[in-house]
Design an enzyme around this catalytic site. Structure first.
Site, PDB file in Angstrom:
ATOM      1  N   SER A 101       0.817  -1.115   0.303  1.00 37.86           N
ATOM      2  CA  SER A 101      -0.098  -0.005   0.080  1.00 37.86           C
ATOM      3  C   SER A 101       0.877   1.192  -0.078  1.00 37.86           C
ATOM      4  CB  SER A 101      -0.932  -0.055   1.140  1.00 37.86           C
ATOM      5  OG  SER A 101       0.024   0.034   2.383  1.00 37.86           O
ATOM      6  N   SER A 141     -10.829  27.235 -27.116  1.00 35.13           N
ATOM      7  CA  SER A 141     -10.931  26.103 -28.024  1.00 35.13           C
ATOM      8  C   SER A 141      -9.491  26.143 -28.935  1.00 35.13           C
ATOM      9  CB  SER A 141     -11.945  26.277 -29.222  1.00 35.13           C
ATOM     10  OG  SER A 141     -11.551  25.806 -30.392  1.00 35.13           O
ATOM     11  N   LYS A 173     -14.293  31.122 -28.814  1.00 34.81           N
ATOM     12  CA  LYS A 173     -14.584  30.289 -27.563  1.00 34.81           C
ATOM     13  C   LYS A 173     -14.486  30.719 -26.350  1.00 34.81           C
ATOM     14  CE  LYS A 173     -17.037  26.176 -28.575  1.00 34.81           C
ATOM     15  NZ  LYS A 173     -17.750  25.981 -27.717  1.00 34.81           N
ATOM     16  N   TYR A 194      -9.810  -7.802  10.805  1.00 35.98           N
ATOM     17  CA  TYR A 194      -9.196  -7.070   9.712  1.00 35.98           C
ATOM     18  C   TYR A 194      -9.223  -8.075   8.475  1.00 35.98           C
ATOM     19  CZ  TYR A 194      -5.887  -4.872   6.797  1.00 35.98           C
ATOM     20  OH  TYR A 194      -5.114  -4.094   5.590  1.00 35.98           O
ATOM     21  N   THR A 229     -38.623  24.738 -14.649  1.00 33.35           N
ATOM     22  CA  THR A 229     -38.989  23.412 -14.146  1.00 33.35           C
ATOM     23  C   THR A 229     -39.118  22.599 -15.547  1.00 33.35           C
ATOM     24  OG1 THR A 229     -41.311  23.704 -14.471  1.00 33.35           O
ATOM     25  CG2 THR A 229     -40.490  24.368 -12.348  1.00 33.35           C
ATOM     26  N   HIS A 230     -38.447  21.406 -15.754  1.00 31.90           N
ATOM     27  CA  HIS A 230     -38.226  20.721 -16.946  1.00 31.90           C
ATOM     28  C   HIS A 230     -37.681  21.598 -17.949  1.00 31.90           C
ATOM     29  CE1 HIS A 230     -41.558  18.081 -15.481  1.00 31.90           C
ATOM     30  NE2 HIS A 230     -42.176  19.018 -14.890  1.00 31.90           N
ATOM     31  N   GLU A 253     -17.342  21.668 -16.263  1.00 35.13           N
ATOM     32  CA  GLU A 253     -17.859  20.476 -16.680  1.00 35.13           C
ATOM     33  C   GLU A 253     -17.019  19.491 -15.994  1.00 35.13           C
ATOM     34  OE1 GLU A 253     -18.631  21.980 -21.283  1.00 35.13           O
ATOM     35  OE2 GLU A 253     -16.729  21.627 -20.568  1.00 35.13           O
TER      36      GLU A 253
END
Ligand code: ARG
Length: 492
Positions: free
Chosen positions: A20, A272, A278, A312, A150-151, A285
């Protein structure tokens, strides 16, 4: 170092598979201070001599100052590497006693609890800062009227501050979950040993106090087996991530040219390689994507812990990367969202423009008709039919004529008499400002309500700020005291 029964070295590939070490660097510090507290307690209980303690502590302090000295080559994990380092520095006579009445099983869970409690305190402070930014933006945007969706269709008008304060309230719940989780995390498992405690006369309470814990995970099987508090922590982070992803999604949509409600600061936008015009919301995101990854971590942790036998098992080791990555992803995500909110440019004029032509005032108009004594169902029909007429003209409700109103009333025939002139006047008179001012229910976007919500949020925030500050100070203070105790023993 641990190989007393198995003969020879472990196979190299097997060691790499088992190790580990790649994830253990971030718990080395906690392994050192945990070992210091344990050794101090062993001495105070007369289990190791002052000379032995001194040698151990000197080596541990060396490791603390220069973690790079702790050679991890050939070690299964950081616990083995640190003990080997102490034995090398202090000699087997002293260093070989450090692991008395202790096991990696209580040690690893101790380290993780200390790491997570620091992460919780750090995260709580970041969420507080984010809520603070939201409140500041909200107070600047109480008058920014915009449609609420809404929607993803325009529903009613609201204010930007109203939406920001909704984020703040969701974040308060995220904060509360983490704040409460801290109480369950900050319990010491140290001294539970491998699974069943020890015959050696240790003092578990003393190590708990030295390390700033609020209490003990008393049962030694529970202390070494249970990981529910870590799962709870990542579950809370997962829920927090969905709040952040929703905020990100809103900002992504609202920063499109079609909406144009907000603009991200250039420092938090990318561009971009091909399209020169852009300005992309890439950081937001990624906030969205991180939320999916976080949910994946939670599912992994639930899968690993589900149906493990008590005691364990090495499976538990694989929780560590999930936990560590969950912490660091959450910390950076909250920071990114805070930066974006802090520097966000709000396009109030554009919001108002869209609101002026929006059918999102329909319910307000219907409610005015209700106030005139019409059954709500009649009012709903009338306004719906008026909107259909306006939509056919590709116009806003201000294009409704008395003739339109008369035609609708003729068709609907409301229970209570209503004149076409009056209906047309009500429809035309419904401005965005009026729409907001009319709605006075608790929690609505009315400016007075916004003021009240801002006031309450500020009060609540101050309470959490004080609480988190106190906890952080207490943990730091305990470790400073431990460092003083260590120093006192080294120089005695
Ligand atoms: N490296 C292990 C982990 O991260 C430490 C505990 C190992 N204990 C054991 N009995 N094999 O979980």
């Amino acid at each position: 170092m641990y190989r007393s029964r198995p003969k020879g070295r472990m196979d190299d590939d097997m060691l790499a598979f088992l190790s580990s070490i790649p994830h253990d660097q971030s718990i080395l510090y906690y392994d050192i201070v945990g070992s210091e507290a344990h050794s101090v307690m062993l001495h105070e209980r007369g289990i190791i001599s002052l000379e032995e303690l001194k040698k151990i502590l000197v080596s541990l302090e060396e490791a603390k100052k220069s973690p790079g000295l702790v050679d991890t080559e050939g070690a299964e994990d950081i616990h083995e590497a640190l003990e080997a380092f102490v034995i090398k520095q202090a000699g087997m006579g002293a260093g070989g006693k450090m692991h008395t009445a202790r096991s990696r099983n209580d040690q690893v869970v101790l380290d993780m609890r200390m790491k997570v409690r620091d992460d919780i305190n750090g995260l709580c402070a970041s969420i507080i800062a984010l809520i603070d930014s939201l409140i500041k933006q909200a107070s600047k945007n109480r008058d920014a009227v915009m449609p609420l969706y809404t929607h993803m269709q325009q529903g009613q008008l609201g204010t930007f501050s109203h939406v920001l304060l909704a984020y703040a309230d969701a974040l308060f719940r995220d904060l509360e979950r983490l704040y409460q989780c801290f109480g369950r995390i900050n319990q010491s498992p140290l001294g539970a040993c491998a699974i069943g405690g020890t015959s050696i006369d240790i003092d578990r309470k003393r190590t708990a106090v030295l390390l700033g814990f609020d209490g003990l995970v008393r049962n030694s099987v529970d202390a070494t087996t249970s990981r529910d508090t870590f799962v709870e922590y990542v579950a809370s982070l997962s829920i927090l991530s969905t709040t952040l992803a929703r905020m990100a999604e809103d900002m992504i949509i609202w920063s499109t040219a079609e909406f144009g409600f907000v603009e991200l600061d250039d420092r938090y936008s990318s561009t971009s390689s091909a399209m020169p015009q852009k300005k992309n919301p890439d950081p937001l995101e990624l906030v969205r994507a991180k939320s999916a990854i976080m949910a994946g971590r939670l599912v992994s942790m639930l899968g690993i812990t589900k149906a493990l036998p008590s005691g364990y098992s090495r499976d538990l080791q694989d929780l560590k990367p999930q936990l560590l990555e969950a912490s660091s992803a959450a910390i950076s995500t909250v920071q990114v969202v805070e930066d974006v909110i802090d520097t966000l440019q709000v396009r109030k004029k554009r919001m108002l423009e869209v609101s002026k032509t929006s059918y999102a005032v329909s319910l307000d108009i219907a409610e005015l008709l209700v106030a005139k004594g019409l059954p709500f169902r009649n009012a709903h029909k009338i306004v719906g039919a008026l909107v259909a007429k306006a939509a056919a003209k590709e116009a806003s409700l201000s294009a409704i004529t008395i003739k339109d109103a008369a035609a609708v009333l003729k068709k609907v025939k409301p229970e209570k008499k209503l004149g076409a002139v009056e209906l047309a006047r009500i429809v035309k008179g419904m401005t965005p400002a009026k729409s907001i001012a009319l709605r006075k229910s608790v929690g609505s976007p009315n400016p007075k309500e916004q003021d009240e919500m801002i006031k309450m949020a500020r009060l609540k925030l101050a309470g959490y700020k004080a609480g988190v500050g106190k906890r952080t100070k207490f943990v730091q203070g305990s470790l400073t005291n431990l460092a003083k105790t260590v120093d006192k023993y080294i120089h005695s």
